[in-house]
Design a protein around this motif. Structure first.
Motif, PDB file in Angstrom:
ATOM      1  N   THR A 136      -2.740   1.169  -4.231  1.00 56.83           N
ATOM      2  CA  THR A 136      -2.437  -0.176  -4.098  1.00 56.83           C
ATOM      3  C   THR A 136      -1.643  -0.589  -5.527  1.00 56.83           C
ATOM      4  O   THR A 136      -2.322  -0.981  -6.494  1.00 56.83           O
ATOM      5  CB  THR A 136      -3.463  -1.161  -3.834  1.00 56.83           C
ATOM      6  OG1 THR A 136      -4.097  -0.848  -2.633  1.00 56.83           O
ATOM      7  CG2 THR A 136      -3.047  -2.442  -3.721  1.00 56.83           C
TER       8      THR A 136
ATOM      9  N   VAL B  92       1.004   5.239   1.148  1.00 56.27           N
ATOM     10  CA  VAL B  92      -0.083   5.899   2.114  1.00 56.27           C
ATOM     11  C   VAL B  92       0.540   7.557   2.130  1.00 56.27           C
ATOM     12  O   VAL B  92       1.618   7.696   1.738  1.00 56.27           O
ATOM     13  CB  VAL B  92       0.113   5.144   3.654  1.00 56.27           C
ATOM     14  CG1 VAL B  92      -0.412   3.890   3.815  1.00 56.27           C
ATOM     15  CG2 VAL B  92       1.754   5.313   4.176  1.00 56.27           C
ATOM     16  N   ASP B  93      -0.307   8.382   2.838  1.00 56.39           N
ATOM     17  CA  ASP B  93      -0.154   9.733   2.962  1.00 56.39           C
ATOM     18  C   ASP B  93       0.612   9.986   4.069  1.00 56.39           C
ATOM     19  O   ASP B  93       0.838   8.999   4.742  1.00 56.39           O
ATOM     20  CB  ASP B  93      -1.291  10.702   2.496  1.00 56.39           C
ATOM     21  CG  ASP B  93      -2.499  10.425   3.588  1.00 56.39           C
ATOM     22  OD1 ASP B  93      -2.141   9.834   4.711  1.00 56.39           O
ATOM     23  OD2 ASP B  93      -3.574  10.609   3.423  1.00 56.39           O
TER      24      ASP B  93
ATOM     25  N   LYS C 226       0.833  -1.255  -0.015  1.00 52.01           N
ATOM     26  CA  LYS C 226      -0.066  -0.231  -0.058  1.00 52.01           C
ATOM     27  C   LYS C 226       1.057   1.227  -0.110  1.00 52.01           C
ATOM     28  O   LYS C 226       1.978   1.351   0.766  1.00 52.01           O
ATOM     29  CB  LYS C 226      -0.805   0.047   1.201  1.00 52.01           C
ATOM     30  CG  LYS C 226      -1.827  -1.115   1.192  1.00 52.01           C
ATOM     31  CD  LYS C 226      -2.672  -1.315   0.460  1.00 52.01           C
ATOM     32  CE  LYS C 226      -4.024  -2.295   0.541  1.00 52.01           C
ATOM     33  NZ  LYS C 226      -5.177  -2.239  -0.307  1.00 52.01           N
TER      34      LYS C 226
ATOM     35  N   ASP D 256      -0.770  11.127   6.740  1.00 51.53           N
ATOM     36  CA  ASP D 256      -1.517  10.859   7.832  1.00 51.53           C
ATOM     37  C   ASP D 256      -1.664   9.093   8.216  1.00 51.53           C
ATOM     38  O   ASP D 256      -2.461   8.696   8.913  1.00 51.53           O
ATOM     39  CB  ASP D 256      -2.961  11.513   7.678  1.00 51.53           C
ATOM     40  CG  ASP D 256      -2.819  13.043   7.873  1.00 51.53           C
ATOM     41  OD1 ASP D 256      -2.003  13.450   8.594  1.00 51.53           O
ATOM     42  OD2 ASP D 256      -3.424  13.516   7.037  1.00 51.53           O
ATOM     43  N   GLY D 257      -1.121   8.242   7.264  1.00 50.92           N
ATOM     44  CA  GLY D 257      -1.323   6.983   7.321  1.00 50.92           C
ATOM     45  C   GLY D 257      -2.559   6.257   6.432  1.00 50.92           C
ATOM     46  O   GLY D 257      -2.671   5.224   6.511  1.00 50.92           O
ATOM     47  N   ARG D 258      -2.972   7.293   5.657  1.00 51.07           N
ATOM     48  CA  ARG D 258      -4.244   6.786   4.917  1.00 51.07           C
ATOM     49  C   ARG D 258      -3.541   6.162   3.779  1.00 51.07           C
ATOM     50  O   ARG D 258      -2.879   6.606   2.847  1.00 51.07           O
ATOM     51  CB  ARG D 258      -5.114   7.889   4.684  1.00 51.07           C
ATOM     52  CG  ARG D 258      -5.718   8.331   6.001  1.00 51.07           C
ATOM     53  CD  ARG D 258      -6.915   9.244   5.564  1.00 51.07           C
ATOM     54  NE  ARG D 258      -7.547  10.040   6.801  1.00 51.07           N
ATOM     55  CZ  ARG D 258      -6.939  11.122   7.286  1.00 51.07           C
ATOM     56  NH1 ARG D 258      -6.085  11.823   6.818  1.00 51.07           N
ATOM     57  NH2 ARG D 258      -7.673  11.641   8.445  1.00 51.07           N
ATOM     58  N   VAL D 259      -4.312   5.053   3.192  1.00 47.33           N
ATOM     59  CA  VAL D 259      -4.148   4.448   1.912  1.00 47.33           C
ATOM     60  C   VAL D 259      -4.515   5.257   0.651  1.00 47.33           C
ATOM     61  O   VAL D 259      -5.624   5.749   0.758  1.00 47.33           O
ATOM     62  CB  VAL D 259      -4.788   2.983   1.722  1.00 47.33           C
ATOM     63  CG1 VAL D 259      -4.580   2.550   0.521  1.00 47.33           C
ATOM     64  CG2 VAL D 259      -4.076   2.423   2.945  1.00 47.33           C
ATOM     65  N   VAL D 260      -3.571   5.365   0.077  1.00 44.05           N
ATOM     66  CA  VAL D 260      -3.707   6.269  -1.218  1.00 44.05           C
ATOM     67  C   VAL D 260      -3.624   5.723  -2.526  1.00 44.05           C
ATOM     68  O   VAL D 260      -3.874   5.974  -3.670  1.00 44.05           O
ATOM     69  CB  VAL D 260      -3.089   7.649  -1.551  1.00 44.05           C
ATOM     70  CG1 VAL D 260      -3.233   8.639  -0.384  1.00 44.05           C
ATOM     71  CG2 VAL D 260      -1.306   7.244  -1.643  1.00 44.05           C
TER      72      VAL D 260
END
Length: 394
Positions: A155, A146-147, A144, A149-153
């Motif tokens: 795959t 991630v940005d 993954k 903030d740890g959010r998936v951006v």
């Protein structure tokens, strides 16, 4: 490029690597009784395809380096690296530039399990036309992106991903030019030499890597590597060797790679070093790979007068190519004269250097035959050797 290219290898050992613990740079942390750097160098030192081996070390690490390595014919004096990996590799490349190789390999000191096959494949990929070649293994986990903030951006498609390893291989002029250009442009932080070549616009070829060619970074990596070494090298073998040479006119003999003044010489096709000949046969015996005459026939004129350290180094290379290591070499010299005792430590040190092990793995003893037989009559001298080796289990 010549049919047999001139190949050099740079091992990068200039980092601090303090995350591994142990209070010192990780390349000097002990692993199975030897510094990590010693393990990383071993296969390179015994690889027939390499003509030069250079280690880039950190400033002030000279004593640590000296205690970690065993000298070999291909090992050059170390070079001090820079603040970044890029700067360290460039320092190594510049050190080789006076007599430039055709192909250069760059390897991380933190990878102790590099195999001879992987080195072969790296060299072959560049020798057959690639300007840059790196070993890579398929990625088995889903990745993954991630940005902050740890959010998936995203795959990425797993089938197109490779985990890249070292040794990486390059056409030397192209890699040197790419590093010089990157340094002049202020480009820093590229994590491997393939990235430098990509930045410079060169295509990079990926060839199959090896899952066992792991990089040690954290304390648990060292623990896993220690367990692997303890369990993997479970094929223990013992080989024996024997050699004898008659005395003839001369003023010296060779024993254990040391020239010893004597009132006689020996009758031999090579330099007649009974100690190195017996040791070579002992290692070949443990490998079930013929004897010294199989590999170096006395009928071949190229071996006339040859230095016997070449024979022992060849046997050590065969052992390394099979992923093995020498556990112990025990040699006994049988003669009335010359006296071996004064030369014992020099012989141990010389054989240890040829074999790439510590002197604690080399024993040299001497005895007479109580004036009985041909040695007792001072007609010649003999040597017996026993080698214990460890190979990966089947």
């Amino acid at each position: 490029m010549r049919s047999k290219p001139h190949v050099a290898a740079i091992v990068v050992a200039a980092g601090r690597g303090l995350r591994a613990g142990g209070g010192r740079p990780k390349q000097y942390r002990m692993l199975a009784g030897r510094p990590l750097l010693s393990h990383a160098l071993r296969t390179f030192q015994h690889h027939d395809g390499l003509s030069q081996l250079l280690v880039v070390i950190g400033a002030g690490d000279e004593d640590l380096y000296g205690a970690a390595v065993t000298l070999s014919a291909t090992l050059l004096p170390p070079v001090t690296g820079g603040e970044t990996r890029q700067a360290s590799v460039l320092a190594g490349l510049e050190a080789l530039a006076a007599t430039p190789p055709d192909i250069v390999l760059v390897h991380d000191a933190a990878r102790p399990f590099v195999s001879a096959r992987l080195i072969d494949d790296a060299i072959a990929t560049v020798a057959t036309g690639a300007v840059a070649a790196v070993p890579g293994t398929a990625v088995v986990d889903t990745i993954k992106t991630v940005d902050a903030d740890g959010r998936v951006v995203g795959t990425p498609e797993r089938a197109a991903l490779r985990a890249v390893q070292t040794p990486q291989a390059f056409a030397f002029p192209a890699l040197l030019d790419a590093h010089r250009r990157a340094a002049a442009a202020g480009i820093v932080g590229l994590t491997d030499d393939a990235s430098v070549m990509e930045w410079a616009g060169h295509p990079v070829t990926v060839f199959p890597g090896e899952s066992g060619n792991v990089k040690l970074t954290l304390p648990e990596d060292f623990d896993a590597a220690k367990r692997r070494m303890q369990t993997a090298m479970n094929d223990v073998r013992v080989g024996q060797g024997y050699d004898v040479h008659a005395f003839t006119e001369g003023d010296h003999v060779w024993l254990g790679g040391i020239r010893i003044a004597h009132d006689r010489g020996v009758l031999a096709h090579s330099d007649g070093d009974v100690v190195l000949h017996a040791a070579t046969d002992a290692i070949l015996g443990a490998l079930a790979d013929g004897d010294i005459g199989t590999h170096f026939p006395p009928s071949d004129p190229q071996w006339r007068g040859a230095s016997s350290d070449r024979f022992l180094a060849h046997a050590a290379g065969l052992l390394a190519a099979r992923g093995g290591r020498l556990a112990m070499l025990d040699v006994t010299v049988v003669c009335e004269a010359p006296r071996v005792g004064p030369h014992r430590e020099a012989m141990r040190e010389r054989m240890a250097a040829i074999l790439g092990v510590g002197t604690d793995r080399i024993a040299v003893k001497a005895t007479t035959s109580e004036k009985m037989g041909f040695t007792g009559r001072r007609e010649g001298l003999a040597a017996l050797a026993v080698a214990t080796v460890r190979l990966p289990g089947q």
